[in-house]
Design an enzyme around this catalytic site. Structure first.
Site, PDB file in Angstrom:
ATOM      1  N   GLY A 162       0.371  -1.567  -0.045  1.00 35.88           N
ATOM      2  CA  GLY A 162      -0.084   0.090   0.203  1.00 35.88           C
ATOM      3  C   GLY A 162       0.736   1.384   0.157  1.00 35.88           C
ATOM      4  N   GLU A 183       4.327   4.261   6.317  1.00 42.62           N
ATOM      5  CA  GLU A 183       2.400   3.194   6.194  1.00 42.62           C
ATOM      6  C   GLU A 183       1.850   4.459   5.490  1.00 42.62           C
ATOM      7  OE1 GLU A 183       1.349   0.664   5.925  1.00 42.62           O
ATOM      8  OE2 GLU A 183       0.699  -0.412   7.970  1.00 42.62           O
ATOM      9  N   ASP A 184       0.371   2.833   4.802  1.00 37.77           N
ATOM     10  CA  ASP A 184      -0.078   3.649   3.652  1.00 37.77           C
ATOM     11  C   ASP A 184      -1.437   4.189   4.695  1.00 37.77           C
ATOM     12  OD1 ASP A 184      -1.262   1.184   4.649  1.00 37.77           O
ATOM     13  OD2 ASP A 184      -1.962   0.580   2.511  1.00 37.77           O
ATOM     14  N   ASP A 243      -4.978   2.069  10.650  1.00 44.64           N
ATOM     15  CA  ASP A 243      -6.682   1.777  11.160  1.00 44.64           C
ATOM     16  C   ASP A 243      -6.824   1.032  12.822  1.00 44.64           C
ATOM     17  OD1 ASP A 243      -9.039   0.710  10.194  1.00 44.64           O
ATOM     18  OD2 ASP A 243      -9.181  -1.073   9.988  1.00 44.64           O
ATOM     19  N   PHE A 296     -14.199   3.249   4.490  1.00 44.84           N
ATOM     20  CA  PHE A 296     -13.617   2.509   3.063  1.00 44.84           C
ATOM     21  C   PHE A 296     -12.620   3.383   2.122  1.00 44.84           C
ATOM     22  CE2 PHE A 296     -11.693  -0.547   0.341  1.00 44.84           C
ATOM     23  CZ  PHE A 296     -10.956  -1.536   1.091  1.00 44.84           C
ATOM     24  N   ARG A 355      -5.212   0.619  -6.696  1.00 41.09           N
ATOM     25  CA  ARG A 355      -4.284   1.227  -6.463  1.00 41.09           C
ATOM     26  C   ARG A 355      -3.808   2.391  -7.333  1.00 41.09           C
ATOM     27  NH1 ARG A 355      -2.243  -2.666  -2.046  1.00 41.09           N
ATOM     28  NH2 ARG A 355      -2.396  -4.629  -2.034  1.00 41.09           N
TER      29      ARG A 355
HETATM   30  P1  IMP Z   1      -5.166  -1.845  11.051  1.00 37.94           P
HETATM   31  O1  IMP Z   1      -3.590  -3.043  11.685  1.00 37.94           O
HETATM   32  O2  IMP Z   1      -6.506  -2.319  11.183  1.00 37.94           O
HETATM   33  O3  IMP Z   1      -4.060  -0.912  11.704  1.00 37.94           O
HETATM   34  O4  IMP Z   1      -4.364  -2.405   9.288  1.00 37.94           O
HETATM   35  C1  IMP Z   1      -3.538  -1.296   8.764  1.00 37.94           C
HETATM   36  C2  IMP Z   1      -3.772  -2.353   7.038  1.00 37.94           C
HETATM   37  O5  IMP Z   1      -5.043  -1.862   6.701  1.00 37.94           O
HETATM   38  C3  IMP Z   1      -3.253  -0.956   6.307  1.00 37.94           C
HETATM   39  O6  IMP Z   1      -1.748  -1.267   5.882  1.00 37.94           O
HETATM   40  C4  IMP Z   1      -3.979  -1.523   5.061  1.00 37.94           C
HETATM   41  O7  IMP Z   1      -3.353  -2.134   4.430  1.00 37.94           O
HETATM   42  C5  IMP Z   1      -5.742  -1.678   5.388  1.00 37.94           C
HETATM   43  N1  IMP Z   1      -6.106  -0.388   5.113  1.00 37.94           N
HETATM   44  C6  IMP Z   1      -6.765  -0.799   6.504  1.00 37.94           C
HETATM   45  N2  IMP Z   1      -7.560   0.335   6.000  1.00 37.94           N
HETATM   46  C7  IMP Z   1      -7.876   0.062   4.878  1.00 37.94           C
HETATM   47  C8  IMP Z   1      -8.989   0.666   3.579  1.00 37.94           C
HETATM   48  O8  IMP Z   1      -9.958   2.065   4.268  1.00 37.94           O
HETATM   49  N3  IMP Z   1      -8.541   1.360   2.164  1.00 37.94           N
HETATM   50  C9  IMP Z   1      -7.497  -0.371   1.882  1.00 37.94           C
HETATM   51  N4  IMP Z   1      -7.176  -0.439   3.402  1.00 37.94           N
HETATM   52  C10 IMP Z   1      -6.752  -0.594   4.410  1.00 37.94           C
END
Ligand code: IMP
Length: 175
Positions: A45, A99-100, A103, A152, A165
């Site tokens: 990402g 990081e992208d 969440d 999302f 992407r």
């Molecule tokens: P976390 O571990 O819940 O913080 O998730 C982080 C990862 O989930 C990111 O690196 C993304 O790859 C993916 N992610 C979380 N939210 C989104 C979204 O809204 N769109 C696309 N990918 C997401």
């Protein structure tokens, strides 16, 4: 724009993204003056973000890429996989994770733990996007380009089932 079964609309245009990326790069250039940080970009990402961010960094620096996926479709699976692909010695060095999106924060929390075992001098998180309402862990995100609501999104490197992407703008799902 339609991606698979979902409709998306532009929520953050390229101009705004690049403005915020430049702002954060300026903060890093200031905070890391005199250092040679290692940027660790989390694939897939963050590839576009990393490219734009690094072009604004004026410090001597290195970049390396790791993988740490835990996401399938629109819901976090909660499966945190191992960090793979670290081929740079980060012992005693300042590390900046690129990081992208943060969440729940679980991916970053796990990555911080993994990196600590390599005894870096320091580790800071630099994320393009943060969903503050979804954070599940206490995470210190030092650099954040944009905070977004709990929706999302895709584009500018981020995907929906690996699609979407390749856009310049960021899109939000239309419910
Ligand atoms: P976390 O571990 O819940 O913080 O998730 C982080 C990862 O989930 C990111 O690196 C993304 O790859 C993916 N992610 C979380 N939210 C989104 C979204 O809204 N769109 C696309 N990918 C997401």
């Amino acid at each position: 724009m339609k991606v698979k079964d979902k409709e998306f609309r532009v929520s953050i245009p390229e101009s705004e993204i690049l403005k915020q990326v430049a702002r954060v790069a300026k903060e890093i250039n200031r905070d890391y003056e005199g250092e040679t940080p290692v940027f660790l970009a989390v694939l897939n990402g963050s590839f576009m973000f990393a490219a734009d961010l690094l072009r604004e960094i004026t410090l001597p620096c290195e970049i390396s890429f790791v993988k740490m996926t835990s996401y399938e479709g629109v819901n976090s699976t909660g499966t945190i996989r191992e960090m793979i692909g670290l081929n740079t010695d980060i012992t005693g060095r300042p590390v900046i994770i690129v990081e992208d999106i943060v969440d729940t924060g679980l991916t970053m929390a796990h990555m911080l733990e993994t990196l600590k075992a390599h005894n870096p001098k320091s580790v800071d998180i630099c994320t393009l996007l943060l969903k503050p309402d979804k954070l599940k862990v206490n995470l210190d995100v030092r650099y954040c380009c944009l905070e977004i609501p709990n929706e999302f999104i895709l584009g500018y490197g981020l995907d929906y089932d690996q699609l979407g992407r390749n856009t310049r703008d960021i899109y939000t799902v239309v419910e």
